[in-house]
Design a protein around this motif. Structure first.
Motif, PDB file in Angstrom:
ATOM      1  N   VAL A  34      -4.120  17.883 -65.963  1.00 55.92           N
ATOM      2  CA  VAL A  34      -3.236  16.981 -65.216  1.00 55.92           C
ATOM      3  C   VAL A  34      -3.937  16.486 -63.967  1.00 55.92           C
ATOM      4  O   VAL A  34      -3.910  15.296 -63.660  1.00 55.92           O
ATOM      5  N   VAL A  35      -4.592  17.396 -63.246  1.00 58.49           N
ATOM      6  CA  VAL A  35      -5.285  17.006 -62.027  1.00 58.49           C
ATOM      7  C   VAL A  35      -6.433  16.056 -62.349  1.00 58.49           C
ATOM      8  O   VAL A  35      -6.652  15.071 -61.652  1.00 58.49           O
ATOM      9  N   ALA A  36      -7.153  16.308 -63.431  1.00 58.28           N
ATOM     10  CA  ALA A  36      -8.302  15.484 -63.777  1.00 58.28           C
ATOM     11  C   ALA A  36      -7.888  14.102 -64.249  1.00 58.28           C
ATOM     12  O   ALA A  36      -8.585  13.122 -63.994  1.00 58.28           O
ATOM     13  N   GLU A  37      -6.732  13.975 -64.925  1.00 54.90           N
ATOM     14  CA  GLU A  37      -6.328  12.708 -65.509  1.00 54.90           C
ATOM     15  C   GLU A  37      -5.462  11.853 -64.594  1.00 54.90           C
ATOM     16  O   GLU A  37      -5.538  10.641 -64.621  1.00 54.90           O
ATOM     17  N   ALA A  38      -4.603  12.470 -63.797  1.00 55.25           N
ATOM     18  CA  ALA A  38      -3.645  11.716 -63.002  1.00 55.25           C
ATOM     19  C   ALA A  38      -4.287  11.212 -61.713  1.00 55.25           C
ATOM     20  O   ALA A  38      -4.889  11.976 -60.973  1.00 55.25           O
ATOM     21  N   PRO A  39      -4.167   9.921 -61.446  1.00 54.30           N
ATOM     22  CA  PRO A  39      -4.673   9.429 -60.165  1.00 54.30           C
ATOM     23  C   PRO A  39      -3.774   9.929 -59.047  1.00 54.30           C
ATOM     24  O   PRO A  39      -2.557   9.978 -59.188  1.00 54.30           O
ATOM     25  N   LEU A  40      -4.367  10.338 -57.958  1.00 54.95           N
ATOM     26  CA  LEU A  40      -3.585  10.866 -56.843  1.00 54.95           C
ATOM     27  C   LEU A  40      -3.048   9.718 -56.006  1.00 54.95           C
ATOM     28  O   LEU A  40      -3.746   8.748 -55.720  1.00 54.95           O
ATOM     29  N   ALA A  41      -1.792   9.835 -55.608  1.00 54.74           N
ATOM     30  CA  ALA A  41      -1.144   8.784 -54.836  1.00 54.74           C
ATOM     31  C   ALA A  41      -1.586   8.808 -53.386  1.00 54.74           C
ATOM     32  O   ALA A  41      -1.415   7.829 -52.676  1.00 54.74           O
ATOM     33  N   SER A  42      -2.154   9.895 -52.934  1.00 54.00           N
ATOM     34  CA  SER A  42      -2.481  10.012 -51.519  1.00 54.00           C
ATOM     35  C   SER A  42      -3.735  10.850 -51.334  1.00 54.00           C
ATOM     36  O   SER A  42      -3.981  11.798 -52.066  1.00 54.00           O
ATOM     37  N   GLU A  43      -4.487  10.511 -50.333  1.00 52.39           N
ATOM     38  CA  GLU A  43      -5.669  11.312 -49.983  1.00 52.39           C
ATOM     39  C   GLU A  43      -5.248  12.696 -49.507  1.00 52.39           C
ATOM     40  O   GLU A  43      -6.019  13.637 -49.601  1.00 52.39           O
ATOM     41  N   VAL A  44      -4.033  12.814 -49.009  1.00 55.14           N
ATOM     42  CA  VAL A  44      -3.534  14.092 -48.512  1.00 55.14           C
ATOM     43  C   VAL A  44      -3.432  15.109 -49.649  1.00 55.14           C
ATOM     44  O   VAL A  44      -3.617  16.308 -49.438  1.00 55.14           O
ATOM     45  N   LEU A  45      -3.155  14.635 -50.851  1.00 57.65           N
ATOM     46  CA  LEU A  45      -2.983  15.540 -51.991  1.00 57.65           C
ATOM     47  C   LEU A  45      -4.292  16.016 -52.608  1.00 57.65           C
ATOM     48  O   LEU A  45      -4.302  16.998 -53.342  1.00 57.65           O
ATOM     49  N   ALA A  48      -5.210  19.769 -52.072  1.00 54.76           N
ATOM     50  CA  ALA A  48      -4.305  20.645 -52.804  1.00 54.76           C
ATOM     51  C   ALA A  48      -4.611  20.582 -54.295  1.00 54.76           C
ATOM     52  O   ALA A  48      -4.584  21.607 -54.989  1.00 54.76           O
ATOM     53  N   ALA A  49      -4.898  19.402 -54.803  1.00 55.08           N
ATOM     54  CA  ALA A  49      -5.222  19.249 -56.219  1.00 55.08           C
ATOM     55  C   ALA A  49      -6.513  19.989 -56.556  1.00 55.08           C
ATOM     56  O   ALA A  49      -6.621  20.618 -57.609  1.00 55.08           O
ATOM     57  N   ALA A  50      -7.495  19.932 -55.665  1.00 52.93           N
ATOM     58  CA  ALA A  50      -8.756  20.631 -55.896  1.00 52.93           C
ATOM     59  C   ALA A  50      -8.537  22.145 -55.893  1.00 52.93           C
ATOM     60  O   ALA A  50      -9.097  22.863 -56.726  1.00 52.93           O
ATOM     61  N   ALA A  51      -7.703  22.625 -54.957  1.00 48.38           N
ATOM     62  CA  ALA A  51      -7.405  24.062 -54.902  1.00 48.38           C
ATOM     63  C   ALA A  51      -6.673  24.505 -56.158  1.00 48.38           C
ATOM     64  O   ALA A  51      -6.963  25.571 -56.717  1.00 48.38           O
ATOM     65  N   LEU A  52      -5.749  23.694 -56.640  1.00 48.35           N
ATOM     66  CA  LEU A  52      -5.020  24.015 -57.869  1.00 48.35           C
ATOM     67  C   LEU A  52      -5.965  24.060 -59.064  1.00 48.35           C
ATOM     68  O   LEU A  52      -5.880  24.959 -59.896  1.00 48.35           O
ATOM     69  N   ALA A  53      -6.865  23.105 -59.147  1.00 47.57           N
ATOM     70  CA  ALA A  53      -7.813  23.068 -60.259  1.00 47.57           C
ATOM     71  C   ALA A  53      -8.751  24.276 -60.240  1.00 47.57           C
ATOM     72  O   ALA A  53      -9.201  24.730 -61.288  1.00 47.57           O
TER      73      ALA A  53
END
Length: 94
Positions: A34-45, A48-53
């Motif tokens: 999900v993290v790899a495929e979904a474009p992030l809506a904000s630089e703020v995320l 968090a997305a990297a930590a989750l991955a």
């Protein structure tokens, strides 16, 4: 059915039964996918997305901690209740 811009409804092309089954039961993506495929809506995320991955799918240390607590009797475990909850969640289907 397909709704067209003039307000009318036209039938869509028929769908094969195998395509309907595949569409009805999609595979659950992993957090990394999900993290790899979904474009992030904000630089703020992004952090968090990297930590989750980077996190493992299963927290082995937490599993061991809970297993030990159950073995010591600090946490109660009722296998019958768990089985009943699983059956209720899945609607009793096998």
């Amino acid at each position: 059915m397909k709704i067209v811009s003039n307000g009318g409804i036209t039938p869509a092309a028929p769908v094969a039964a195998s395509e309907r089954i595949e569409a009805a039961t999609p595979a659950a993506p992993t957090a990394q996918a999900v993290v790899a495929e979904a474009p992030l809506a904000s630089e703020v995320l992004k952090p968090a997305a990297a930590a989750l991955a980077a996190m493992p799918e299963i927290d082995e240390a937490r599993v061991a901690e809970l297993r030990d607590a159950i073995a010591r009797g600090e946490i109660g475990f009722d296998a019958g209740k768990l089985a009943g909850l699983i059956l209720r969640y899945h609607g009793g289907r096998g």
